[in-house]
Design a protein around this motif. Structure first.
Motif, mmCIF file in Angstrom:
data_model
loop_
_atom_site.group_PDB
_atom_site.id
_atom_site.type_symbol
_atom_site.label_atom_id
_atom_site.label_comp_id
_atom_site.label_asym_id
_atom_site.label_seq_id
_atom_site.Cartn_x
_atom_site.Cartn_y
_atom_site.Cartn_z
ATOM 1 N N GLY A 1 8.988 32.779 34.195
ATOM 2 C CA GLY A 1 9.471 31.882 33.159
ATOM 3 C C GLY A 1 10.727 31.147 33.539
ATOM 4 N N THR B 1 13.253 28.096 21.635
ATOM 5 C CA THR B 1 12.387 27.009 21.192
ATOM 6 C C THR B 1 13.257 25.825 20.792
ATOM 7 O OG1 THR B 1 10.769 28.586 20.355
ATOM 8 C CG2 THR B 1 10.577 26.335 19.589
ATOM 9 N N THR C 1 12.435 40.309 27.372
ATOM 10 C CA THR C 1 11.845 38.998 27.146
ATOM 11 C C THR C 1 12.826 38.178 26.306
ATOM 12 O OG1 THR C 1 9.625 39.951 27.140
ATOM 13 C CG2 THR C 1 9.856 37.762 26.211
ATOM 14 N N HIS C 2 13.053 36.939 26.712
ATOM 15 C CA HIS C 2 13.928 36.028 25.983
ATOM 16 C C HIS C 2 13.126 34.776 25.649
ATOM 17 C CE1 HIS C 2 17.470 38.422 26.912
ATOM 18 N NE2 HIS C 2 16.974 38.549 28.127
ATOM 19 N N HIS C 3 13.312 34.262 24.465
ATOM 20 C CA HIS C 3 12.547 33.108 24.018
ATOM 21 C C HIS C 3 13.480 32.089 23.367
ATOM 22 C CE1 HIS C 3 8.760 31.178 23.026
ATOM 23 N NE2 HIS C 3 9.303 30.847 21.873
ATOM 24 N N ASP D 1 8.940 25.255 24.373
ATOM 25 C CA ASP D 1 9.220 26.687 24.427
ATOM 26 C C ASP D 1 9.654 27.080 25.836
ATOM 27 O OD1 ASP D 1 8.490 27.706 21.755
ATOM 28 O OD2 ASP D 1 6.530 26.876 22.258
ATOM 29 N N THR E 1 10.461 30.523 27.829
ATOM 30 C CA THR E 1 10.312 31.972 27.771
ATOM 31 C C THR E 1 10.676 32.564 29.123
ATOM 32 O OG1 THR E 1 8.544 31.763 26.159
ATOM 33 C CG2 THR E 1 8.696 33.846 27.299
ATOM 34 N N TYR E 2 11.389 33.679 29.096
ATOM 35 C CA TYR E 2 11.739 34.395 30.321
ATOM 36 C C TYR E 2 11.348 35.856 30.164
ATOM 37 C CZ TYR E 2 14.394 36.522 34.061
ATOM 38 O OH TYR E 2 14.755 37.249 35.157
ATOM 39 N N TYR E 3 10.653 36.376 31.163
ATOM 40 C CA TYR E 3 10.161 37.751 31.160
ATOM 41 C C TYR E 3 10.668 38.429 32.422
ATOM 42 C CZ TYR E 3 6.706 41.516 31.567
ATOM 43 O OH TYR E 3 6.086 42.732 31.701
ATOM 44 N N GLY F 1 17.127 33.237 23.456
ATOM 45 C CA GLY F 1 16.846 32.646 24.740
ATOM 46 C C GLY F 1 17.909 32.502 25.792
#
Length: 111
Positions: free
Chosen positions: A32, A89, A85-87, A71, A73-75, A104
């Protein structure tokens, strides 16, 4: 006696080879967009999509039904430890940044 010793050693080696007591190596997995808190701080409402893309890069997902939502997203799954996990938007209105939702912002340090 020698045959008995060899047979018992072979049985022990074969029985321990299928043992799951020891975990094998798992490579760390990072997927991500890594978005730092400094990058998020630079975002201002009213910025164009090109300006946002310049600051934090291309989004991981652009909703085909709503192109005004991006979006990021980082996993991160380390070899050992907790998966994170960071999200983040971003919402646009009339081609300009209108709203930022999500935590995020993350700083990743790998040794």
């Amino acid at each position: 006696m020698k045959r008995l010793l060899i047979a018992s050693m072979a049985a022990m080696i074969l029985s321990l080879s299928g043992c799951s007591w020891f975990e094998g190596y798992r490579p760390p997995i990072q997927q991500g967009n890594v978005v730092s808190s400094q990058q998020v701080a630079r975002l201002q409402p009213g910025m164009s999509k090109e300006q946002v893309r310049f600051i934090i890069g291309d989004p991981m997902l652009v909703d085909p039904f709503d192109p005004n939502r991006w979006d990021y997203t980082y996993y991160d799954q380390p070899s050992f430890g907790k998966t994170t996990t960071h999200h983040l938007t971003l919402y646009f209105s009339h081609g300009q940044l209108a709203r930022i939702v999500g935590k995020g912002a993350t700083t990743v340090t790998r040794k």
